[in-house]
Design a protein around this motif. Structure first.
Motif, mmCIF file in Angstrom:
data_model
loop_
_atom_site.group_PDB
_atom_site.id
_atom_site.type_symbol
_atom_site.label_atom_id
_atom_site.label_comp_id
_atom_site.label_asym_id
_atom_site.label_seq_id
_atom_site.Cartn_x
_atom_site.Cartn_y
_atom_site.Cartn_z
ATOM 1 N N ARG A 137 0.832 -1.211 0.000
ATOM 2 C CA ARG A 137 0.000 0.000 0.000
ATOM 3 C C ARG A 137 0.866 1.261 0.000
ATOM 4 O O ARG A 137 0.594 2.222 -0.742
ATOM 5 N N MET A 138 1.914 1.266 0.832
ATOM 6 C CA MET A 138 2.787 2.443 0.894
ATOM 7 C C MET A 138 3.472 2.667 -0.447
ATOM 8 O O MET A 138 3.633 3.815 -0.906
ATOM 9 N N SER A 139 3.873 1.581 -1.082
ATOM 10 C CA SER A 139 4.505 1.687 -2.396
ATOM 11 C C SER A 139 3.525 2.245 -3.425
ATOM 12 O O SER A 139 3.886 3.098 -4.254
ATOM 13 N N ASP A 140 2.266 1.794 -3.357
ATOM 14 C CA ASP A 140 1.242 2.294 -4.281
ATOM 15 C C ASP A 140 0.987 3.788 -4.063
ATOM 16 O O ASP A 140 0.866 4.558 -5.025
ATOM 17 N N TYR A 141 0.899 4.212 -2.797
ATOM 18 C CA TYR A 141 0.662 5.627 -2.497
ATOM 19 C C TYR A 141 1.795 6.508 -3.038
ATOM 20 O O TYR A 141 1.566 7.646 -3.473
ATOM 21 N N SER A 142 3.023 5.981 -2.982
ATOM 22 C CA SER A 142 4.177 6.800 -3.379
ATOM 23 C C SER A 142 4.154 7.155 -4.854
ATOM 24 O O SER A 142 4.819 8.108 -5.277
ATOM 25 N N ARG A 143 3.404 6.425 -5.668
ATOM 26 C CA ARG A 143 3.332 6.711 -7.101
ATOM 27 C C ARG A 143 2.461 7.934 -7.391
ATOM 28 O O ARG A 143 2.579 8.549 -8.460
ATOM 29 N N GLU A 144 1.590 8.285 -6.438
ATOM 30 C CA GLU A 144 0.647 9.379 -6.667
ATOM 31 C C GLU A 144 0.862 10.566 -5.736
ATOM 32 O O GLU A 144 0.558 11.709 -6.098
ATOM 33 N N TYR A 145 1.408 10.322 -4.534
ATOM 34 C CA TYR A 145 1.524 11.397 -3.536
ATOM 35 C C TYR A 145 2.985 11.603 -3.138
ATOM 36 O O TYR A 145 3.826 10.715 -3.293
ATOM 37 N N ARG A 146 3.261 12.794 -2.626
ATOM 38 C CA ARG A 146 4.650 13.130 -2.314
ATOM 39 C C ARG A 146 4.908 13.424 -0.830
ATOM 40 O O ARG A 146 6.019 13.264 -0.358
ATOM 41 N N LYS A 147 3.905 13.853 -0.082
ATOM 42 C CA LYS A 147 4.140 14.275 1.300
ATOM 43 C C LYS A 147 3.538 13.272 2.278
ATOM 44 O O LYS A 147 2.345 12.975 2.218
ATOM 45 N N ALA A 148 4.395 12.768 3.193
ATOM 46 C CA ALA A 148 3.941 11.786 4.183
ATOM 47 C C ALA A 148 4.353 12.220 5.579
ATOM 48 O O ALA A 148 5.400 12.855 5.770
ATOM 49 N N ALA A 149 3.510 11.883 6.540
ATOM 50 C CA ALA A 149 3.827 12.104 7.955
ATOM 51 C C ALA A 149 3.821 10.755 8.655
ATOM 52 O O ALA A 149 2.945 9.921 8.399
ATOM 53 N N LEU A 164 9.824 5.374 3.107
ATOM 54 C CA LEU A 164 9.124 6.380 2.315
ATOM 55 C C LEU A 164 10.108 7.258 1.537
ATOM 56 O O LEU A 164 9.854 7.631 0.384
ATOM 57 N N LEU A 165 11.235 7.589 2.170
ATOM 58 C CA LEU A 165 12.269 8.354 1.464
ATOM 59 C C LEU A 165 12.773 7.571 0.255
ATOM 60 O O LEU A 165 12.974 8.135 -0.828
ATOM 61 N N HIS A 166 12.980 6.271 0.450
ATOM 62 C CA HIS A 166 13.439 5.425 -0.656
ATOM 63 C C HIS A 166 12.419 5.425 -1.798
ATOM 64 O O HIS A 166 12.795 5.356 -2.976
ATOM 65 N N LEU A 167 11.136 5.517 -1.459
ATOM 66 C CA LEU A 167 10.077 5.521 -2.468
ATOM 67 C C LEU A 167 9.902 6.889 -3.125
ATOM 68 O O LEU A 167 9.035 7.065 -3.983
ATOM 69 N N GLY A 168 10.705 7.860 -2.701
ATOM 70 C CA GLY A 168 10.660 9.181 -3.324
ATOM 71 C C GLY A 168 9.737 10.173 -2.663
ATOM 72 O O GLY A 168 9.478 11.261 -3.215
#
Length: 704
Positions: A137-149, A164-168
């Motif tokens: 799920r986290m990998s999927d989110y990283s394709r569309e969104y950029r900011k995570a907490a 998350l940093l690794h995923l960009g």
């Protein structure tokens, strides 16, 4: 004979480790069935962050694949959630309608992420980090969104942020404490770790309490209690875990925070056991892998009907790699009466070491950047060792190898997989291993959390140097006063000689000719002398070596008589039962020096227990065990080791003392002098560890 059916609810690391131990002990005792709610075989949950960070695939972290279950005739019901236990009818039911009877049931239901009562937790793109599916799920989110907490500045939160940093993505860690990993580190180590992580791109908001997660149906950010805000399209919650106890509670099994178990992992219901994160032992539930594996070993031996020391709890410790940085923490790092015993900061190397003490005993330790000493420090914390054992290591030629050399042969290096120093060194020597990865593949050391990898690498270097240098090992730490030589044949003292010979025993299945050993040690005489020959023979014997003795000119190279170095027992007639038991345990055991023991049925006995090397005196409470006395001038009264209720317990404590003396005394060192050198209180505290006491007593019997 039909096998009993053993059902395990939970296909995680703790439950399957217990199954592995049962298979190793008694493979034909049980028909084994495992229920797991994930649709996959057993995998290493500790390594999820490595999957998220792209270092490993799912296949890389599988501990036991599908073929392992088939090979051991284990029926795995994957993707099945058990929702009911009928403790009277002895069967379980799953949500899909499956029913399974059992003879013995193990609850290994693990834990779930703790979700704090913050408004907005039910919004989309708010999730925890616990399973393979969470990684996806986290990998999927990283394709569309950029900011995570990431809410939570503990180990799991930091690992999630690094992934998350690794995923960009941009990753901000929000923590309610003034510094990160505040349960494992002090403020200095935490600041060093934070600086390193900030260099990697991570951001931090500390001493922040989240009031709510903003957004209508989807997460848009965080609102804090101080009125400030943070924009975030993805929110990861990593603030802790909660034991999965609902199934047990609904089934009438006693629970508190977790499922309550005794020292043999038994629950309140007969034939039902619990192990792992879902179990609560003496008021504590553990979330680290090493204690869970210790519980699994005790439970396995219990279910196989084998004698086992009871589980008495574990010293919490973490030896981990946090986003590429080695971190170690053990025992108590804060609290009333805690003082700093050692504190060393190397700003150039980026390393930090702090050892804490309480009432003169080692109680906790923190290492940052270089965790090589972690295993040795953990041993000191577990034993509550005297701070005098904290030998300084500054100025040593190679601190990592010095720590590896100083580690006792049977000390556990990899607690996750129970791999000792001796096992690692033997594997390196016998299989010609050249890299830490090869050691991991052959022994599993560093194969789980990876925290012990620095020590594995140091042992690899130490083992090769032992071979290359003829068994003499690393150079001794400078600036220490030279020890008194064993004899005129050598400059080695007893401590160094004993350590070198113990390493030789680890590396050699059958020891070479004595002359070859002496040649390697740079001995001044080919065959030694009448002083050093019995010393060498004794140290090799107590280290477990088998000596090849070559005949030369009609006489053997080593001629040693042990007649005066075996225990001499005196006792009154009415103490014959215990005396006979002791004689059976001790007869023929080689000692460093003549040992006198006495058994007295009371204070008025003709045998005085108080002035013996080891004395046992009957008392209203049972038996009092004394050590370190002697009747020669000046007369010295022994110290009280402990009180035992039964003769068996008395014999075990006395035998343990005798074996500890054999293992740690110098040759020709009287027992009373040994107690003065080591410190009577240190010896007493060591021997009152029940598990170690039983192991020492068993070793004595195995050696005779």
């Amino acid at each position: 004979m039909s096998r009993r059916k053993l059902v395990i609810i939970g296909n995680g690391m703790a439950g399957v480790k217990c199954v592995e131990e049962i298979i190793a002990l008694e493979p034909d005792t049980y028909e084994i069935v495992i229920y797991g709610n994930e649709p996959r075989p057993n995998y290493n949950r500790i390594m999820l962050s490595k999957v998220l960070q792209g270092e490993h695939s799912l296949q890389d972290i599988i501990i036991n694949d599908w073929t392992w279950y088939a090979e051991h005739q284990i029926r795995l019901c994957a993707g099945e959630t058990v929702h009911r236990i009928d403790t009277r009818g002895k069967y379980i039911e799953t949500e899909s309608g499956l029913r399974e009877t059992y003879d013995v049931l193990i609850l290994a239901t693990g834990s779930s992420p703790f979700i704090p009562p913050i408004p907005g937790m039910d919004k989309e793109r708010v999730m925890s980090f616990r399973t393979i599916d969470d990684c996806t799920r986290m990998s999927d989110y990283s394709r569309e969104y950029r900011k995570a907490a990431v809410i939570g500045g503990g180990l799991l939160g930091l690992e999630a942020a690094r992934g998350l940093l690794h995923l960009g993505m941009e990753a901000v860690v929000v923590h309610n404490a003034p510094y990160i990993m505040n349960r494992q580190l002090d403020q200095k180590a935490a600041a060093m770790l934070q600086e390193e992580l900030e260099d990697q791109g991570m951001s931090f908001l500390l001493s922040k309490n989240t009031q709510k997660i903003t957004g209508r149906s989807q997460a848009q950010g965080l609102l804090f209690t101080d009125g400030s805000k943070l924009e975030a399209q993805v929110v990861i919650v990593a603030v802790g875990i909660r034991p999965n106890v609902d199934l047990a509670r609904r089934s009438g099994i006693a629970t508190n925070r977790a499922i309550m178990v005794d020292d043999y992992m038994r629950t309140s219901v007969p034939d039902i056991y619990a192990v792992g994160e879902c179990a609560e032992h003496r008021g504590i539930s553990y979330g680290l892998v090493a204690p869970l594996y210790e519980q699994g070993k005790v439970l396995a031996r219990t279910l196989c009907g084998q004698e086992t020391p009871e589980y008495k709890g574990s010293i919490p410790y973490s030896q981990l790699k946090v986003s590429g940085v080695d971190v170690f923490s053990a025992g108590e790092i804060s609290g009333k009466g805690m003082q700093t015993a050692i504190q060393h900061l190397d700003g150039i190397q980026g390393t930090y070491k702090k050892v804490l003490m309480q009432a003169g005993k080692v109680r906790g330790a923190i290492l940052f950047g270089d965790t090589t000493e972690g295993t040795a420090l953990l041993g000191l914390v577990q034993r509550g060792a005297d701070v005098a054992e904290l030998a300084p290591r500054e100025g040593a030629p190679d601190p990592a190898e010095m720590a590896a050399a100083a580690l006792p042969a049977q000390e556990t290096v990899c607690a996750c997989n129970n791999v000792t120093k001796a096992a690692i060194m033997k594997a390196i020597q016998e299989q010609g291993l050249e890299t830490a990865d090869q050691v991991k593949d052959q022994t599993k050391a560093s194969g789980s959390c990876g925290g012990c990898r620095p020590m594995v690498a140091a042992l690899l270097k130490h083992t090769h140097n032992l071979k290359n240098n003829g068994g003499t090992g690393v150079v001794a730490t400078p600036d220490k006063p030279a020890p008194m030589p064993v004899c005129s044949c050598t400059e080695l003292g007893h401590a160094e000689l004993k350590e070198i010979l113990a390493d030789i025993v680890v590396l050699e299945t059958v020891l070479p000719d004595i002359s070859l050993i002496l040649q390697k040690l740079g001995w001044g005489s080919e065959l030694g002398c009448s002083v050093c020959r019995p010393v060498i023979h004794y140290y090799l014997q107590v280290s477990g070596g088998t000596m090849v003795v070559r005949e030369m000119e009609g006489h053997s190279e080593i001629q040693v008589r042990w007649d005066d170095h075996i225990p001499q027992l005196s006792y009154a007639r009415d103490a014959g039962g215990l005396a006979a038991q002791l004689r059976a345990s001790w007869i023929g055991a080689a000692m460093p020096s003549p040992v006198n023991m006495g058994v007295a049925p009371g204070p008025g006995s003709v045998v005085s227990a108080l002035v013996q090397d080891i004395g046992l005196l009957a008392s209203p409470a049972g038996w009092e065990i004394y050590a370190g006395g002697h009747a020669e001038h000046p007369v010295k009264q022994g110290g009280l080791l402990g009180v035992a209720e039964t003769e068996v317990q008395a014999a075990t404590l006395a035998s343990a003392c005798l074996q500890w003396y054999r293992q740690t005394a110098w040759y020709d060192e009287p027992l009373w002098a040994w107690t003065e050198r080591l410190g009577f209180m240190s010896i007493r505290e060591t021997l009152l560890d029940d598990q170690l006491q039983k192991e020492l007593a068993a070793t004595l019997q195995a050696d005779i």
